[in-house]
Structures are given as C-alpha cells and as structure tokens.
Design a protein around this motif. Sequence first.
Motif, PDB file in Angstrom:
ATOM      1  N   PHE A 172       0.819  -1.213   0.000  1.00 25.49           N
ATOM      2  CA  PHE A 172       0.000   0.000   0.000  1.00 25.49           C
ATOM      3  C   PHE A 172       0.852   1.262   0.000  1.00 25.49           C
ATOM      4  CE2 PHE A 172      -2.389   3.549   1.516  1.00 25.49           C
ATOM      5  CZ  PHE A 172      -3.651   3.377   0.991  1.00 25.49           C
ATOM      6  N   ALA A 173       1.804   1.343   0.915  1.00 24.76           N
ATOM      7  CA  ALA A 173       2.607   2.565   1.018  1.00 24.76           C
ATOM      8  C   ALA A 173       3.383   2.826  -0.266  1.00 24.76           C
ATOM      9  CB  ALA A 173       3.551   2.479   2.216  1.00 24.76           C
ATOM     10  N   ALA A 174       3.922   1.756  -0.865  1.00 21.62           N
ATOM     11  CA  ALA A 174       4.675   1.928  -2.112  1.00 21.62           C
ATOM     12  C   ALA A 174       3.768   2.411  -3.229  1.00 21.62           C
ATOM     13  CB  ALA A 174       5.337   0.610  -2.501  1.00 21.62           C
ATOM     14  N   GLY A 175       2.539   1.878  -3.285  1.00 20.05           N
ATOM     15  CA  GLY A 175       1.590   2.318  -4.305  1.00 20.05           C
ATOM     16  C   GLY A 175       1.190   3.761  -4.119  1.00 20.05           C
ATOM     17  N   ALA A 176       0.959   4.160  -2.869  1.00 21.68           N
ATOM     18  CA  ALA A 176       0.596   5.553  -2.595  1.00 21.68           C
ATOM     19  C   ALA A 176       1.749   6.489  -2.948  1.00 21.68           C
ATOM     20  CB  ALA A 176       0.213   5.713  -1.131  1.00 21.68           C
ATOM     21  N   GLN A 177       2.971   6.040  -2.674  1.00 21.96           N
ATOM     22  CA  GLN A 177       4.128   6.864  -3.003  1.00 21.96           C
ATOM     23  C   GLN A 177       4.268   7.042  -4.512  1.00 21.96           C
ATOM     24  OE1 GLN A 177       5.997   8.637  -0.955  1.00 21.96           O
ATOM     25  NE2 GLN A 177       7.055   9.462  -2.751  1.00 21.96           N
ATOM     26  N   ARG A 178       3.924   6.009  -5.258  1.00 18.04           N
ATOM     27  CA  ARG A 178       3.981   6.127  -6.717  1.00 18.04           C
ATOM     28  C   ARG A 178       2.997   7.193  -7.204  1.00 18.04           C
ATOM     29  NH1 ARG A 178       3.340   1.219 -11.191  1.00 18.04           N
ATOM     30  NH2 ARG A 178       3.686   2.529 -13.026  1.00 18.04           N
ATOM     31  N   ILE A 179       1.827   7.241  -6.582  1.00 10.80           N
ATOM     32  CA  ILE A 179       0.866   8.285  -6.936  1.00 10.80           C
ATOM     33  C   ILE A 179       1.442   9.659  -6.592  1.00 10.80           C
ATOM     34  CG2 ILE A 179      -1.441   9.201  -6.482  1.00 10.80           C
ATOM     35  CD1 ILE A 179      -2.303   6.312  -5.810  1.00 10.80           C
ATOM     36  N   ALA A 180       2.049   9.756  -5.411  1.00 11.64           N
ATOM     37  CA  ALA A 180       2.614  11.042  -4.975  1.00 11.64           C
ATOM     38  C   ALA A 180       3.653  11.552  -5.959  1.00 11.64           C
ATOM     39  CB  ALA A 180       3.223  10.893  -3.584  1.00 11.64           C
ATOM     40  N   GLU A 181       4.389  10.639  -6.566  1.00 19.29           N
ATOM     41  CA  GLU A 181       5.432  11.043  -7.504  1.00 19.29           C
ATOM     42  C   GLU A 181       4.871  11.689  -8.766  1.00 19.29           C
ATOM     43  OE1 GLU A 181       7.480   7.375  -7.995  1.00 19.29           O
ATOM     44  OE2 GLU A 181       8.517   7.506  -6.049  1.00 19.29           O
ATOM     45  N   GLY A 182       3.585  11.445  -9.050  1.00 17.02           N
ATOM     46  CA  GLY A 182       2.964  12.052 -10.222  1.00 17.02           C
ATOM     47  C   GLY A 182       2.273  13.370  -9.956  1.00 17.02           C
ATOM     48  N   VAL A 183       2.300  13.818  -8.699  1.00 19.18           N
ATOM     49  CA  VAL A 183       1.545  15.021  -8.323  1.00 19.18           C
ATOM     50  C   VAL A 183       2.064  16.257  -9.059  1.00 19.18           C
ATOM     51  CG1 VAL A 183       1.078  16.628  -6.424  1.00 19.18           C
ATOM     52  CG2 VAL A 183       0.747  14.167  -6.095  1.00 19.18           C
ATOM     53  N   ILE A 184       3.361  16.440  -9.106  1.00 19.09           N
ATOM     54  CA  ILE A 184       3.904  17.672  -9.688  1.00 19.09           C
ATOM     55  C   ILE A 184       3.565  17.778 -11.166  1.00 19.09           C
ATOM     56  CG2 ILE A 184       5.998  18.969 -10.193  1.00 19.09           C
ATOM     57  CD1 ILE A 184       5.008  19.067  -7.250  1.00 19.09           C
ATOM     58  N   ASP A 185       3.600  16.658 -11.902  1.00 19.69           N
ATOM     59  CA  ASP A 185       3.191  16.704 -13.307  1.00 19.69           C
ATOM     60  C   ASP A 185       1.737  17.132 -13.434  1.00 19.69           C
ATOM     61  OD1 ASP A 185       5.634  16.015 -14.350  1.00 19.69           O
ATOM     62  OD2 ASP A 185       5.179  13.889 -14.542  1.00 19.69           O
ATOM     63  N   ALA A 186       0.883  16.638 -12.529  1.00 18.12           N
ATOM     64  CA  ALA A 186      -0.529  17.035 -12.552  1.00 18.12           C
ATOM     65  C   ALA A 186      -0.688  18.510 -12.216  1.00 18.12           C
ATOM     66  CB  ALA A 186      -1.330  16.171 -11.581  1.00 18.12           C
TER      67      ALA A 186
END
Length: 247
Positions: A54-68
């Motif tokens: 779960f934490a790794a998956g959430a972190q992957r989402i966080a990594e896309g925040v700046i592009d969004a």
Amino acid sequence: MPDILGYRAKFGVLGPSTNTVVQPDFDMMRPPGVTAHYSRIFTPNAQAVSNESFAAGAQRIAEGVIDAVRSVMTCAPDYLVMGMSAVTFFGGKAGALAFRDGVEREAGVSLSCGSLASTAALQRYGARRIAFLSPYFPVANAEVRNYFEEEGFEVVRDLCLQCPSWTAIAEVPPDVLRERLRELDGPDVDAIVQVGTNLSMVRLAAAAEMWLGKPVIAINTATWWHALRANGIEDRLEGFGRLLSDF
C-alpha cells in the motif's frame, strides 16, 4: 476580467486517475461562480493491494503530483485542492506541511489537502477524542493515527477496510459503511473522521451526524470546505453536514 463561469474562484483539483468519487463529490458541493478543473495523476489500478504494497503504491501516486500540478496550472486556477488524502498524512504533521509547501512552490498558488483540512474541521467542531475510518491497510492507518496524534487529538480507535484495488474503494456499499461507523462510535468519541477520497461518504456522513448525534467528517467535505473558506466563500450549503451548513 473574471472567468465567465468561475467568476468567484477557479479551483484546480488533483486526483488519482483511478478515483471516480472525488470529482462528483466536489462538483455537487460547488456554489454558484466556483468552478473545478481536474488534473488526473496517472495511476495504474493496483490489484491485490496488501499491507506491504500500500505505502509503495501511494508513493507512486505522490510522484505524479507535480506533473498534474503543471498540467492544471495552464488554466490559471486561483487555488488548488488535493483530491487524494493518503499521502498528505504520511510523515506526521511535518510531512503534511512539506507536501503542501512543495505543491505550493511549484504552483505559485495555495493548496487545501485532506490532512490539514481535517485538523481545521475537527478544531472548528471542538473535538479532541476521535475515531477514524479508511479504505486503507494497517500500515497507512498507522500514518493517519500518527498525524492526528501529532496534531493533539486522541485517537480512540480506527478501522481500515483493506480494499483490494484502487477502484474497489469506490465500490464499498453504504450498508457496510454504516456498520463500520457504528463500530467506531461510542461515548468516548467526540467525532468520527473518514479518510480516503475515493470512498463515497459525503451524503452518508451528513446523515450519520443526525443518527449518531456527533460530527462525522467526510474527507471530501472537509477538504472542499477548507478550500471554499480559504478563498472567502462563505456560502452555507445544506445536505452535506454541519461543516458546510453551519461553519
């Protein structure tokens, strides 16, 4: 000249591409003259999510925040609203502030996010002893608990639904959520908080406030309320709980 439709405020909203709840939730709480413009954070629909992943998956989402953020800023919004809550709780209060500050530096405008909005909502209600419900796994609930405790709240108990995929969060039926709210409730709890923006709780939380007789705060309601009030929009909206109707 003001935007023809968003003449009071244009909000840029950031949310995972798998999230099907936050957009309709925010849209039904929009006062006249406020518009919301959605930027999807690319998110593969993780299957068989586990406590370990779960934490790794959430972190992957966080990594896309700046592009969004960069994408949505091209429509020149006045303000940003974070439509994912898990990563905003990671790392306690310092982590929440660092997440907000990083987005604001990139965007050049301010941000409302779930963790800090929940704190503001609980303080507005005057609640100190809380329980919370999430679609997460225990590893993420521990982060949420740590955040609230660092903010000075006593977390009496919590529940996590352990949804098996990102899209499965939006498939949890109201009868399951009603039972979980009853499990969390008790005379030792001042308020109940629901986290996880893809969990459909805006209407149910408003109803639960009446039959539990205490604040029940849905994360999408708290975050949207926080964004409205931060922009001087004081409209009182009925049907979404006391947070929007009274405060």
